[in-house]
Design a protein around this motif. Sequence first.
Motif, PDB file in Angstrom:
ATOM      1  N   CYS A  79       0.858  -1.172   0.000  1.00 45.08           N
ATOM      2  CA  CYS A  79       0.000   0.000   0.000  1.00 45.08           C
ATOM      3  C   CYS A  79       0.905   1.237   0.000  1.00 45.08           C
ATOM      4  CB  CYS A  79      -0.866  -0.031   1.258  1.00 45.08           C
ATOM      5  SG  CYS A  79      -1.896   1.394   1.525  1.00 45.08           S
ATOM      6  N   ALA A  80       0.460   2.294  -0.682  1.00 46.92           N
ATOM      7  CA  ALA A  80       1.275   3.497  -0.770  1.00 46.92           C
ATOM      8  C   ALA A  80       0.395   4.734  -0.746  1.00 46.92           C
ATOM      9  CB  ALA A  80       2.112   3.481  -2.052  1.00 46.92           C
ATOM     10  N   ALA A  81       0.967   5.827  -0.265  1.00 49.99           N
ATOM     11  CA  ALA A  81       0.236   7.094  -0.164  1.00 49.99           C
ATOM     12  C   ALA A  81       1.019   8.218  -0.843  1.00 49.99           C
ATOM     13  CB  ALA A  81      -0.004   7.453   1.305  1.00 49.99           C
ATOM     14  N   ASP A  82       0.288   9.049  -1.535  1.00 52.31           N
ATOM     15  CA  ASP A  82       0.864  10.186  -2.265  1.00 52.31           C
ATOM     16  C   ASP A  82       0.276  11.476  -1.720  1.00 52.31           C
ATOM     17  OD1 ASP A  82      -0.086  11.575  -5.450  1.00 52.31           O
ATOM     18  OD2 ASP A  82       1.672  12.090  -4.217  1.00 52.31           O
ATOM     19  N   ARG A  83       1.113  12.358  -1.214  1.00 49.28           N
ATOM     20  CA  ARG A  83       0.634  13.590  -0.597  1.00 49.28           C
ATOM     21  C   ARG A  83       0.546  14.753  -1.568  1.00 49.28           C
ATOM     22  NH1 ARG A  83       6.157  14.754   2.899  1.00 49.28           N
ATOM     23  NH2 ARG A  83       7.537  14.996   1.101  1.00 49.28           N
ATOM     24  N   SER A  84       0.903  14.503  -2.823  1.00 47.21           N
ATOM     25  CA  SER A  84       0.928  15.598  -3.791  1.00 47.21           C
ATOM     26  C   SER A  84      -0.466  16.134  -4.053  1.00 47.21           C
ATOM     27  CB  SER A  84       1.542  15.108  -5.107  1.00 47.21           C
ATOM     28  OG  SER A  84       1.420  16.105  -6.095  1.00 47.21           O
ATOM     29  N   LEU A  85      -0.550  17.452  -4.243  1.00 46.46           N
ATOM     30  CA  LEU A  85      -1.816  18.090  -4.575  1.00 46.46           C
ATOM     31  C   LEU A  85      -1.916  18.391  -6.065  1.00 46.46           C
ATOM     32  CD1 LEU A  85      -2.107  20.589  -1.594  1.00 46.46           C
ATOM     33  CD2 LEU A  85      -3.045  18.294  -1.792  1.00 46.46           C
ATOM     34  N   SER A  86      -0.906  17.978  -6.807  1.00 48.32           N
ATOM     35  CA  SER A  86      -0.901  18.246  -8.242  1.00 48.32           C
ATOM     36  C   SER A  86      -1.328  16.997  -8.992  1.00 48.32           C
ATOM     37  CB  SER A  86       0.490  18.712  -8.666  1.00 48.32           C
ATOM     38  OG  SER A  86       1.451  17.696  -8.405  1.00 48.32           O
ATOM     39  N   TYR A  87      -0.940  16.903 -10.241  1.00 47.18           N
ATOM     40  CA  TYR A  87      -1.333  15.776 -11.088  1.00 47.18           C
ATOM     41  C   TYR A  87      -0.982  14.441 -10.453  1.00 47.18           C
ATOM     42  CZ  TYR A  87      -1.102  12.474 -14.949  1.00 47.18           C
ATOM     43  OH  TYR A  87      -1.238  11.372 -15.749  1.00 47.18           O
ATOM     44  N   TYR A  88      -1.926  13.537 -10.476  1.00 51.31           N
ATOM     45  CA  TYR A  88      -1.762  12.232  -9.838  1.00 51.31           C
ATOM     46  C   TYR A  88      -1.327  11.217 -10.889  1.00 51.31           C
ATOM     47  CZ  TYR A  88      -3.162   7.896  -7.403  1.00 51.31           C
ATOM     48  OH  TYR A  88      -3.197   6.654  -6.836  1.00 51.31           O
ATOM     49  N   ASN A  89      -0.053  10.930 -10.897  1.00 54.02           N
ATOM     50  CA  ASN A  89       0.499   9.930 -11.799  1.00 54.02           C
ATOM     51  C   ASN A  89       0.409   8.578 -11.105  1.00 54.02           C
ATOM     52  OD1 ASN A  89       1.811   8.550 -13.791  1.00 54.02           O
ATOM     53  ND2 ASN A  89       3.809   9.515 -13.476  1.00 54.02           N
ATOM     54  N   TYR A  90      -0.770   7.978 -11.135  1.00 53.49           N
ATOM     55  CA  TYR A  90      -1.110   6.873 -10.246  1.00 53.49           C
ATOM     56  C   TYR A  90      -0.282   5.623 -10.491  1.00 53.49           C
ATOM     57  CZ  TYR A  90      -3.970   5.858 -14.373  1.00 53.49           C
ATOM     58  OH  TYR A  90      -4.407   5.649 -15.655  1.00 53.49           O
ATOM     59  N   ALA A  91       0.175   5.401 -11.685  1.00 57.49           N
ATOM     60  CA  ALA A  91       0.828   4.130 -12.015  1.00 57.49           C
ATOM     61  C   ALA A  91       2.319   4.103 -11.717  1.00 57.49           C
ATOM     62  CB  ALA A  91       0.594   3.788 -13.476  1.00 57.49           C
ATOM     63  N   SER A  92       2.884   5.229 -11.377  1.00 63.07           N
ATOM     64  CA  SER A  92       4.328   5.289 -11.132  1.00 63.07           C
ATOM     65  C   SER A  92       4.625   5.156  -9.650  1.00 63.07           C
ATOM     66  CB  SER A  92       4.889   6.605 -11.641  1.00 63.07           C
ATOM     67  OG  SER A  92       6.237   6.752 -11.243  1.00 63.07           O
TER      68      SER A  92
END
Length: 126
Positions: free
Chosen positions: A96-109
Amino acid sequence: QVQLVESGGRLVQAGGSLRLSCATSGRTFRNHNMGWFRQAPGKERDFVAGISWRTDNIYYADSVKGRFTMSRDNAQNTVYLQMNSLKPEDTAVYYCAADRSLSYYNYASSNTYDYWGQGTQVTVSS
């Protein structure tokens, strides 16, 4: 800081089902994109599914479309991966992973994500 703890992995026969859970800590869970990845022995870590916190859009790898379903429960600070019709090639450690970015979500990387859990082993026997 976000901490992630996966659970639910085990040995299952082909055709069976499992539900993985990813419990998170931290107050900002709702503002994080969340993803599931998997890594088989000797292979790279591959994208499985991801959900955008902003749109609630859910994305899937072609190999799991129609079989896996990702969901999130903001009240429980938990994301899930329901896996049906499991195949031996689904055998891997699931992260499981979390991304805190508020910009474009490059979900597959995998480089998109800032926090990772320790993984849970899923083994599908033929």
